[in-house]
Design a protein around this motif. Structure first.
Motif, mmCIF file in Angstrom:
data_model
loop_
_atom_site.group_PDB
_atom_site.id
_atom_site.type_symbol
_atom_site.label_atom_id
_atom_site.label_comp_id
_atom_site.label_asym_id
_atom_site.label_seq_id
_atom_site.Cartn_x
_atom_site.Cartn_y
_atom_site.Cartn_z
ATOM 1 N N ARG A 1 0.741 -1.096 -0.040
ATOM 2 C CA ARG A 1 0.050 -0.025 -0.030
ATOM 3 C C ARG A 1 0.988 1.296 0.045
ATOM 4 O O ARG A 1 1.262 1.695 1.036
ATOM 5 C CB ARG A 1 -0.831 0.225 1.271
ATOM 6 C CG ARG A 1 -1.821 -1.143 1.370
ATOM 7 C CD ARG A 1 -3.010 -1.328 2.379
ATOM 8 N NE ARG A 1 -3.931 -1.945 1.854
ATOM 9 C CZ ARG A 1 -5.128 -2.102 2.602
ATOM 10 N NH1 ARG A 1 -5.125 -1.491 3.745
ATOM 11 N NH2 ARG A 1 -6.191 -2.826 2.272
ATOM 12 N N ASP B 1 -4.952 3.131 6.558
ATOM 13 C CA ASP B 1 -5.746 4.115 6.280
ATOM 14 C C ASP B 1 -5.310 5.450 6.843
ATOM 15 O O ASP B 1 -5.391 6.522 6.457
ATOM 16 C CB ASP B 1 -7.099 3.722 7.439
ATOM 17 C CG ASP B 1 -8.082 2.974 6.607
ATOM 18 O OD1 ASP B 1 -7.745 2.191 5.606
ATOM 19 O OD2 ASP B 1 -9.317 3.212 6.923
ATOM 20 N N ASP C 1 -3.851 -2.992 8.587
ATOM 21 C CA ASP C 1 -5.027 -2.530 8.161
ATOM 22 C C ASP C 1 -5.379 -0.984 8.849
ATOM 23 O O ASP C 1 -5.808 0.068 7.930
ATOM 24 C CB ASP C 1 -6.158 -3.352 8.736
ATOM 25 C CG ASP C 1 -7.559 -2.793 8.535
ATOM 26 O OD1 ASP C 1 -7.961 -2.353 7.208
ATOM 27 O OD2 ASP C 1 -8.342 -2.887 9.551
HETATM 28 MG MG MG Z 1 -8.847 -1.346 5.992
#
Ligand code: MG
Ligand code: IPM
Length: 360
Positions: free
Chosen positions: A105, A250, A246
Motif C-alpha cells: 500500500r 488508513d 489495516d
Molecule cells: Mg482497511
C-alpha cells in the motif's frame, strides 16, 4: 493477449472499477498491450445473486486469469449477517485462497494535493512510504474464534497467531522493496505486550542479516501511529502484520489527502495478483457519481506494473493522474472548501485521466 478479471463488488465498487477499466482500455493500445476483461461477483452482490460472498467459480477464474481488479465490498444491507457470511468474508476468502500474503500500500503525496491533507503541507509534502501488510494471517484468520456463552455471559474471542514462515516471507518482501526505494524498513509491532510481536522482532532480525544494505528499525505500533502524523516523511517501508497494517494504512492514506487516492496490490508466490483501492464501499455516496476513482485507477497502474510487466504503461497512468491534479481537477473528497462547488464526478475524473494519457 492478457485477461483481467474485474470484481466490482458493492457500493462505489462498480463506479470506480468502471473508470479504471476504461483507463486500462485506453492505455493498452498505446503500449501494445491487448487486454481482455471479464467480470465476476464478490461481496454483497454475490450474496444477493448466489447466497455466498464468494463462489468457488470466481476463485477458480481468478486462479486461471491470474490478475484481478477489485472494487470494494460490504454495505448496510449485509451488516446483520453472521461474521462468516458477511460481504467482507468474500474479500478475506479470496485473499486467503489465492495465497496473497503480501499487501503493498504505497502512500505518496501528489504535489498538487499537499494542501488537501488535514495536516500542514510542510508536514506531508515529502511523504513517500510503502506499507507492507501481511494479509493472510494474524488475528483475521487465527483460531479459535467465535462467540459463546460462558457462565451466562456473552463472550467472544479471536486469536492472533503467526508462525515463523509467515513472518519470514513477508519480511523478505519488505526488504526487497526497500532495496528498490530508500533502503529503510521500519518493522511495526507491539512486542512490549504480545508474544506474537516478539516472534516478529526475532524473525525480522534474522531475515535482516541477508540484507546488510537495508537499514532496519523496530517501532511500537502506538508510537508509529503518532510519528505518522508528526513526521510521515521519515518512513520508507513499513512492515507489519494484518491488523496493524489495516489501521496504519488508513492513517497513511489520510496524510496524502484522501482515502480515495490510495491504491494497493496483493501478491503471493502463486503468481496471482489482486489490485484494489484501500478505501471501502462507501455506501453513503454510492450510485451518485461522486466517488473518487483515482485509487482504483492507480491500482490498475500497479496491476500493469506487477502482473503485466508493463511499467511504461503504469507510468503513463500515473503521469496522467498527476497532470489532471496539476490542472486543478478534483473530486469532492479532495476539493478544498473553495473548490467544492466545482468538484468533478467519478465518470468525469476517469475521462480526464484518459484525456491526459501521454502527458510528459
Ligand atoms: Mg482497511
Ligand atoms: C482493507 C479493508 C478490509 C480489511 C475489510 C473490508 C475486510 O478494510 O482492505 O483494508 O480489513 O482488510
Amino acid at each position: 493477449m492478457r485477461r483481467i478479471l474485474v470484481l466490482p463488488g458493492d457500493g462505489v465498487g462498480p463506479e470506480v472499477t468502471l473508470e479504471a477499466r476504461r483507463v486500462l482500455e485506453a492505455v493498452g493500445p498505446r503500449h501494445d498491450l491487448k487486454l481482455e476483461f471479464e467480470e465476476g461477483l464478490i461481496g454483497g452482490a454475490s450474496i444477493d445473486a448466489l447466497g455466498t460472498p464468494l463462489s468457488d467459480a470466481v476463485v477458480a477464474r481468478a486462479r486461471e486469469v491470474g490478475c484481478v481488479l477489485l472494487g470494494a465490498v460490504g454495505g448496510p444491507k449485509w451488516d446483520d449477517l453472521p461474521v462468516d457470511q458477511r460481504a467482507e468474508r468474500g474479500l478475506l476468502r479470496i485473499r486467503k485462497e489465492l495465497g496473497l500474503f503480501a499487501n503493498l500500500r504505497p502512500a505518496t503525496v501528489f504535489p498538487a494535493l499537499a494542501g488537501a491533507s488535514t495536516l500542514l503541507p510542510s508536514v506531508v509534502e515529502a511523504t513517500d512510504l510503502l506499507v507492507i501488510r501481511e494479509l493472510t494471517g494474524g488475528i483475521y484468520f487465527g483460531t479459535p474464534r467465535g462467540r459463546s456463552i460462558v457462565e451466562g455471559r456473552r463472550e467472544a474471542r479471536n486469536t492472533m497467531v503467526y508462525d515463523e514462515v509467515e513472518i519470514a516471507r513477508i519480511a523478505r518482501v519488505a526488504f526487497e522493496s526497500a532495496r528498490l526505494r530508500r533502503q529503510h524498513v521500519t518493522h511495526v509491532h507491539k512486542a512490549n505486550v504480545l508474544e506474537v510481536s516478539q516472534l516478529w522482532v526475532e524473525v525480522v532480525n534474522e531475515i535482516a542479516a541477508d540484507y546488510a544494505d537495508v537499514e532496519l528499525s523496530h517501532q511500537l505500533v502506538d508510537s508509529c501511529a503518532m510519528l505518522l502524523v508528526r513526521e510521515p516523511a521519515r518512513f520508507d517501508v513499513i512492515l507489519t502484520g494484518n491488523l496493524f497494517g489495516d489501521i496504519l494504512s488508513d492513517e497513511a492514506a489520510m496524510i496524502t489527502g484522501s482515502l480515495g487516492m490510495l491504491p494497493s496490490a496483493s501478491l503471493g508466490d502463486g503468481g496471482v495478483g489482486l489490485y484494489e483501492p484501500v478505501h471501502g464501499s462507501a455506501p453513503d455516496i454510492a450510485g451518485r457519481d461522486v466517488a473518487n476513482p483515482l485509487a482504483t485507477i492507480l491500482s490498475a497502474a500497479m496491476l500493469l506494473e506487477y502482473s503485466l510487466e508493463a511499467p511504461a504503461a503504469a507510468e503513463d497512468i500515473r503521469r496522467a493522474v498527476d497532470r489532471v491534479l496539476e490542472n486543478g481537477h478534483r473530486t469532492q473528497d479532495i476539493a478544498s472548501a473553495t473548490d467544492a462547488g466545482k468538484a468533478v464526478g467519478c465518470a468525469a475524473m476517469g475521462e480526464l485521466v484518459i484525456e491526459a494519457l501521454g502527458s510528459e
